[in-house]
Scaffold this active site. Structure first.
Site, mmCIF file in Angstrom:
data_model
loop_
_atom_site.group_PDB
_atom_site.id
_atom_site.type_symbol
_atom_site.label_atom_id
_atom_site.label_comp_id
_atom_site.label_asym_id
_atom_site.label_seq_id
_atom_site.Cartn_x
_atom_site.Cartn_y
_atom_site.Cartn_z
ATOM 1 N N CYS A 66 12.025 8.588 4.578
ATOM 2 C CA CYS A 66 12.877 7.401 4.711
ATOM 3 C C CYS A 66 14.080 7.490 3.765
ATOM 4 O O CYS A 66 14.944 8.335 3.926
ATOM 5 C CB CYS A 66 12.026 6.167 4.471
ATOM 6 S SG CYS A 66 12.876 4.644 4.817
ATOM 7 N N TYR A 67 14.142 6.672 2.735
ATOM 8 C CA TYR A 67 15.248 6.781 1.768
ATOM 9 C C TYR A 67 15.307 8.199 1.197
ATOM 10 O O TYR A 67 16.387 8.724 0.920
ATOM 11 C CB TYR A 67 15.026 5.752 0.651
ATOM 12 C CG TYR A 67 16.095 5.717 -0.423
ATOM 13 C CD1 TYR A 67 17.337 5.148 -0.173
ATOM 14 C CD2 TYR A 67 15.854 6.248 -1.688
ATOM 15 C CE1 TYR A 67 18.317 5.106 -1.153
ATOM 16 C CE2 TYR A 67 16.827 6.208 -2.679
ATOM 17 C CZ TYR A 67 18.057 5.641 -2.410
ATOM 18 O OH TYR A 67 19.010 5.607 -3.385
ATOM 19 N N GLU A 72 2.928 7.708 6.047
ATOM 20 C CA GLU A 72 1.828 7.208 5.218
ATOM 21 C C GLU A 72 1.170 5.942 5.765
ATOM 22 O O GLU A 72 0.077 5.582 5.327
ATOM 23 C CB GLU A 72 2.318 6.962 3.782
ATOM 24 C CG GLU A 72 3.270 5.787 3.577
ATOM 25 C CD GLU A 72 4.739 6.117 3.892
ATOM 26 O OE1 GLU A 72 4.985 7.101 4.616
ATOM 27 O OE2 GLU A 72 5.627 5.378 3.443
ATOM 28 N N VAL A 87 -16.399 -4.373 -12.203
ATOM 29 C CA VAL A 87 -16.464 -2.985 -11.755
ATOM 30 C C VAL A 87 -15.843 -2.027 -12.779
ATOM 31 O O VAL A 87 -16.455 -1.021 -13.160
ATOM 32 C CB VAL A 87 -15.701 -2.799 -10.410
ATOM 33 C CG1 VAL A 87 -15.872 -1.393 -9.892
ATOM 34 C CG2 VAL A 87 -16.141 -3.823 -9.397
ATOM 35 N N ASP A 88 -14.634 -2.349 -13.253
ATOM 36 C CA ASP A 88 -13.885 -1.378 -14.057
ATOM 37 C C ASP A 88 -14.575 -1.084 -15.389
ATOM 38 O O ASP A 88 -14.756 0.079 -15.753
ATOM 39 C CB ASP A 88 -12.454 -1.873 -14.305
ATOM 40 C CG ASP A 88 -11.753 -2.238 -13.013
ATOM 41 O OD1 ASP A 88 -12.261 -1.838 -11.946
ATOM 42 O OD2 ASP A 88 -10.724 -2.919 -13.063
ATOM 43 N N SER A 89 -14.945 -2.140 -16.122
ATOM 44 C CA SER A 89 -15.549 -1.864 -17.433
ATOM 45 C C SER A 89 -16.933 -1.242 -17.249
ATOM 46 O O SER A 89 -17.370 -0.423 -18.062
ATOM 47 C CB SER A 89 -15.608 -3.121 -18.307
ATOM 48 O OG SER A 89 -16.471 -4.084 -17.772
ATOM 49 N N SER A 90 -17.626 -1.595 -16.175
ATOM 50 C CA SER A 90 -18.961 -1.024 -15.947
ATOM 51 C C SER A 90 -18.874 0.474 -15.664
ATOM 52 O O SER A 90 -19.658 1.268 -16.195
ATOM 53 C CB SER A 90 -19.653 -1.705 -14.767
ATOM 54 O OG SER A 90 -19.842 -3.063 -15.044
ATOM 55 N N HIS A 125 7.792 6.688 8.564
ATOM 56 C CA HIS A 125 6.786 6.624 7.486
ATOM 57 C C HIS A 125 5.450 7.246 7.919
ATOM 58 O O HIS A 125 4.676 6.618 8.619
ATOM 59 C CB HIS A 125 6.542 5.157 7.094
ATOM 60 C CG HIS A 125 7.687 4.571 6.340
ATOM 61 N ND1 HIS A 125 7.812 4.679 4.989
ATOM 62 C CD2 HIS A 125 8.779 3.906 6.767
ATOM 63 C CE1 HIS A 125 8.926 4.086 4.594
ATOM 64 N NE2 HIS A 125 9.538 3.614 5.659
ATOM 65 N N SER A 153 -17.669 -6.362 -19.365
ATOM 66 C CA SER A 153 -17.640 -7.699 -18.768
ATOM 67 C C SER A 153 -18.647 -7.831 -17.637
ATOM 68 O O SER A 153 -18.948 -8.925 -17.187
ATOM 69 C CB SER A 153 -16.242 -7.986 -18.229
ATOM 70 O OG SER A 153 -16.014 -7.188 -17.075
ATOM 71 N N GLY A 154 -19.128 -6.687 -17.145
ATOM 72 C CA GLY A 154 -19.998 -6.734 -15.971
ATOM 73 C C GLY A 154 -19.200 -6.547 -14.686
ATOM 74 O O GLY A 154 -19.750 -6.419 -13.603
ATOM 75 N N GLY A 204 12.541 3.522 0.098
ATOM 76 C CA GLY A 204 13.022 2.509 -0.834
ATOM 77 C C GLY A 204 13.945 1.547 -0.121
ATOM 78 O O GLY A 204 14.482 1.881 0.940
ATOM 79 N N LYS A 226 -8.581 1.713 -7.336
ATOM 80 C CA LYS A 226 -9.837 0.939 -7.313
ATOM 81 C C LYS A 226 -10.923 1.566 -6.440
ATOM 82 O O LYS A 226 -12.084 1.640 -6.830
ATOM 83 C CB LYS A 226 -9.518 -0.468 -6.792
ATOM 84 C CG LYS A 226 -10.641 -1.457 -6.951
ATOM 85 C CD LYS A 226 -10.624 -2.011 -8.347
ATOM 86 C CE LYS A 226 -11.586 -3.145 -8.540
ATOM 87 N NZ LYS A 226 -11.388 -3.766 -9.867
#
Ligand code: XMP
Length: 526
Positions: A88-89, A177, A232-235, A175, A229-230, A61, A382
């Protein structure tokens, strides 16, 4: 879905102290097939216990532990018997709360360094004794708590990695990550597998199976409506819910007249034709185009289109309810909400996805709609949504589709929006998409599209002087849409796109390439 319907396998929680890398930590853990969840730094031991977490990671942070308003944690968390890794923090908080000394520094140590592993620790099992690491921290630990030992040093720090002698508490000044710590993923895996005892059970297959069960349990024999909507997410949400409850799902697809070439046909073919999903197709072209006729102000356009979408969608759901024979009800509204939209981030710059959503006011169906929400992708990032899409056998052209704005081509036609100008842009856009796909560049960039400008310029075709329209090409790379840069695309591809547009699209005699980055420009032109 609510928190009582969470993933039941191994789990790690990450307390967010505002690092720009918090989401990266969560993704790294998930890439190692352990489910991870981000919680605000202020949660207490009881809330953590309720999640069933087997490990806790404290993020980095920007604050100093000495700041008056520095995010603090409940120190009892260290005594819960659940392994903790402070990054880190997070390591500074650990040292600060457990009796060590931390020195304030207003100068950040930033950049690459070498970690010398000096002690035996499960974190470094199977790793070399020298590791390349990435630092970005201000405060410095000058003394570790009594029961701790140093297990790694860097040139600037005698306490770059520490652990408790008897309990599973670990701290890393650097870090693990980020990609600049090449073996960081192994360190995190050592923490989650060896220290926490997690098993790698977070797979998209197990997610689909479990989520389908949850959807069936929640929906029972009621019905679900979803705005498709066509994108990615709604499909993916549609395909997943359909797998769970079949005919009980109905999708509504609104054609606002501002879609790309062949889009309404493609969406219907895939979802109705291939998946046999019940689909209500609403052709509202006329009402949308009528509404925005003569409107050139970008914000006004957006507002009108957003408002009309809600009206049309509500109308369509009313019709569905009226058609409903009464034995089952449309009790649920499904949405493709993703994890980045729901994290309560404390990061200073905010959560990029949430900012874009609020900025563009998308996904905003009014709360007054009398539905319960069903959001089966709420836990996913995503890239995980894409994997789920592939597992559900959605076509690649949907799964890897570039983002497309809700107001569609309306924000890519500057000036007046007419049927004729829409058709011109559709033809140009189709050439851009096809050429980008043919060379695979479509999948390497964030977005690539055409914009129709409100100017005419002089050209020559054969012996004829022309005075016609101009298309701007916008091809950008970006991580999240918040910042972007124009892509240094090979000249041959630009040349081909330009030649084809000028030769094949009536009314266009000039193509320009947009070489502005965001900021200060935006990705869309309106
Ligand atoms: P800008 O133009 O703000 O775009 O740099 C950032 C990202 O957001 C998308 N975008 C929208 N998405 N409704 C949406 O759903 C909108 O009104 C809208 N405007 C822009 C844009 O395509 C880019 O990916």
């Amino acid at each position: 879905m609510n928190s009582d319907e969470m993933f039941r396998g191994s789990k790690v929680v990450i307390l967010d102290f505002g690092s720009q890398y918090t989401q990266v930590i969560a993704r790294r853990v998930r890439e190692s097939r352990v489910y991870s969840e981000i919680l605000p730094f202020s949660v207490g031991p009881d809330q953590i216990r309720e999640t069933g977490a087997r490990g806790i990671i404290l993020s980095g942070g920007p604050a100093s532990v000495f700041f008056k308003d520095a995010p603090q944690m409940d120190p009892e968390i260290f005594g819960m018997g659940i392994p903790v890794l402070g990054i880190c923090y997070g390591i500074q908080l650990m040292a600060y709360h457990l009796g060590g000394s931390v020195e304030f520094s207003d100068r950040r140590e930033y950049g690459a360094g070498t970690l010398n592993v000096t002690g035996t620790s499960p974190l470094f099992d199977g790793l070399p004794s020298k590791l390349q690491v990435w630092n970005s921290h201000g405060d410095k630990i000058t003394q570790i708590p009594e029961e701790f030992e140093a297990i790694g040093t860097t040139e600037n720090s005698a306490y770059a990695a520490i652990q408790h002698r008897g309990r599973s508490l670990f701290g890393l000044q650097f870090h693990p990550e980020v990609a600049h710590t090449p073996l960081g993923k192994d360190i995190l895996e050592n923490f989650i597998y060896r220290a926490c005892g997690c098993s790698p059970d977070w797979t998209m297959g197990s997610f689909i199976e479990q989520t389908c069960r949850e959807i069936r349990r929640k929906v029972r024999d009621d019905k679900v409506v979803l705005g498709l909507s066509g994108g990615v997410d709604s499909s993916v949400a549609a395909a997943l819910i359909h797998r769970a409850i079949g005919e009980q799902l109905t999708c509504i697809f609104v054609n606002n007249g501002l879609l790309r070439s062949r889009e309404p046909e493609t969406v219907q073919k895939i979802f109705r034709g291939h998946f046999h999903i019940r689909l209500k197709y609403v052709d509202a072209t006329f009402s949308f185009l009528h509404l925005i006729r003569g409107i050139t102000d970008p914000e006004k356009k957006r507002k009108l289109i957003g408002g009309e979408f809600i009206r049309v969608f509500q109308e369509a759901t009313k019709e569905l309810k009226a058609e409903d024979s009464g034995e089952r009800h449309y009790r649920f509204l499904a949405q493709g909400t993703l994890y980045p939209d729901v994290i309560e981030s404390v990061s200073i710059s905010g959560n990029p996805a949430a900012l874009i959503k609020s900025h563009h006011n998308v996904g905003g169906l009014p709360e007054s709609m009398d539905f319960e929400l069903l959001e089966p992708l709420r836990q996913l990032f995503k890239d995980e949504v894409r994997q789920v899409g592939l597992e559900l056998e959605l076509p690649r052209e949907i799964v890897f589709r570039q983002p497309f704005p809700g107001p569609g081509l309306a924000v890519r036609i500057l000036g007046d929006i007419t049927e004729e100008r829409l058709e011109t842009l559709r033809q140009a856009d189709e050439i851009v998409v096809n050429e980008m796909k043919a060379t695979d560049w479509y999948y390497k960039v964030w977005q690539s599209f055409a914009v129709l400008l409100p100017i005419q310029s002089v050209g020559v075709m054969g012996d004829q002087r022309t005075y016609e329209n101009c298309i701007a090409l916008r091809i950008v790379e970006s991580q999240d849409g918040m910042t972007a840069d124009w892509v240094r695309i090979p000249y041959e591809i630009l040349a081909r796109i330009s030649t084809r547009i000028i030769n094949e699209v009536k009314g266009i005699n000039r193509v320009c390439y947009d070489i502005s980055s965001k900021p200060p420009s935006t990705i869309e032109w309106e």
